[in-house]
Design an enzyme around this catalytic site. Structure first.
Site, PDB file in Angstrom:
ATOM      1  N   TYR A 149      36.547  31.914  38.213  1.00 48.89           N
ATOM      2  CA  TYR A 149      36.273  32.289  36.819  1.00 48.89           C
ATOM      3  C   TYR A 149      35.436  33.565  36.760  1.00 48.89           C
ATOM      4  O   TYR A 149      35.722  34.483  35.987  1.00 48.89           O
ATOM      5  CB  TYR A 149      35.537  31.137  36.134  1.00 48.89           C
ATOM      6  CG  TYR A 149      35.003  31.461  34.765  1.00 48.89           C
ATOM      7  CD1 TYR A 149      35.860  31.565  33.669  1.00 48.89           C
ATOM      8  CD2 TYR A 149      33.633  31.657  34.546  1.00 48.89           C
ATOM      9  CE1 TYR A 149      35.367  31.847  32.403  1.00 48.89           C
ATOM     10  CE2 TYR A 149      33.135  31.947  33.285  1.00 48.89           C
ATOM     11  CZ  TYR A 149      34.007  32.039  32.226  1.00 48.89           C
ATOM     12  OH  TYR A 149      33.522  32.328  30.961  1.00 48.89           O
ATOM     13  N   LYS A 153      36.321  37.197  34.982  1.00 48.14           N
ATOM     14  CA  LYS A 153      35.542  37.839  33.920  1.00 48.14           C
ATOM     15  C   LYS A 153      35.020  39.204  34.363  1.00 48.14           C
ATOM     16  O   LYS A 153      34.841  40.113  33.542  1.00 48.14           O
ATOM     17  CB  LYS A 153      34.402  36.920  33.471  1.00 48.14           C
ATOM     18  CG  LYS A 153      34.872  35.661  32.750  1.00 48.14           C
ATOM     19  CD  LYS A 153      35.653  35.987  31.470  1.00 48.14           C
ATOM     20  CE  LYS A 153      35.909  34.749  30.619  1.00 48.14           C
ATOM     21  NZ  LYS A 153      36.644  35.052  29.380  1.00 48.14           N
TER      22      LYS A 153
END
Ligand SMILES: NC(=O)c1ccc[n+]([C@@H]2O[C@H](COP(=O)([O-])OP(=O)(O)OC[C@H]3O[C@@H](n4cnc5c(N)ncnc54)[C@H](O)[C@@H]3O)[C@@H](O)[C@H]2O)c1
Length: 244
Positions: A149, A153
């Site tokens: 994740y 990002k």
């Protein structure tokens, strides 16, 4: 009403931050198109008549193109794109399969890429635009259970900077907002479970749990027609967690 006569697309508008953003942009006078794979009835109830839901998978180029054609015909624009849809399953790094990684990248990186690329001709036609990408304070804090994740990002921040360079001469700004751990239902189910919200809040300079409403003033600031000189930036709205 600073966004009167402007149309905003908010991805992931069915829940959490996206619902809050849709309601805030509608309250600022914008017509708001919600793009989500989930039902958006609650957002409609909250955001009112200026909100229109579209069922769209943000990483499906054909579906996104279809939805944008409808938005342009039904609402005008769009002028503002808020790339908020995202997934953040906590998975230990050693157990993260390539499939898991691809699923995360598909929504968190391909989604903003596909939606922004497809929306760009409309922004250009309007001669004015705001692209806002929702990344995460995870990029700066580096939580050990969110490796895939966090990588996704971080990609969004690079995406922001290059696009800002490309679009700066065209009156289109591109910025990122990086929230800290924020109380949404999905966050409560994953990273916020087992007292996670309070544990993270205690590590912030502002030691209380971040709420979706804490992000609204920054979103409106970035979208403000007067903020045309602000571009390529990442605004960390995390209660000061990232500089600990
Ligand atoms: N809540 C937090 O603590 C937090 C912190 C930092 C960053 N963020 C980021 O903020 C954004 C919103 O987080 P949230 O907590 O509100 O999440 P959420 O799960 O409440 O909302 C995300 C929405 O995106 C939608 N979505 C998922 N995949 C999609 C797809 N392929 N196409 C269209 N819609 C899709 C979901 O249906 C959902 O409505 C995410 O990008 C997340 O990574 C959240």
């Amino acid at each position: 009403m600073m966004l009167t006569d402007r149309t905003a697309v908010v991805t992931g508008a069915a829940n959490g931050l996206g619902r809050e953003f849709a309601a805030a942009l509608a309250a600022a006078g914008a017509r708001v198109a919600g793009f989500d794979i989930a039902g958006q009835a609650e957002t409609g109830a909250r955001a009112g008549e200026r909100f229109t839901p579209y069922t769209v998978d943000v990483a499906d180029p054909a579906a996104v193109a279809r939805a944008l054609t409808l938005v342009a015909a039904e609402l005008g624009g769009p002028h503002v794109v808020v790339n908020n849809a995202g997934v953040y399953p906590p998975i230990p790094f050693e157990q993260t399969s390539l499939e898991d990684l691809r699923r995360i990248l598909r929504v968190n990186v391909e989604g903003p890429f596909v939606v922004t690329q497809a929306a760009l001709p409309y922004l250009r036609r309007a001669g004015w635009g705001r692209v806002v990408n929702i990344a995460s304070g995870a990029v700066f804090v580096g939580p050990p259970d969110l490796v895939a994740y966090t990588a996704s990002k971080a990609a969004l921040i690079g995406f922001t900077r290059s696009l800002a360079t490309l679009l700066g001469p065209e009156n289109i700004t591109v910025n990122t907002i990086a929230p800290g751990l924020t109380r949404t239902e999905t966050a409560a189910r994953s990273t916020g479970a087992d007292g996670g919200f309070e544990r993270v809040a205690a590590m912030q300079r502002v030691p209380r749990v971040e709420e979706p409403a804490d992000l609204v003033s920054t979103l409106l600031y970035v979208c403000d027609p007067a903020s045309g000189f602000l571009t390529g930036q990442t605004l960390n709205v995390d209660g000061g967690a990232a500089f600990l």
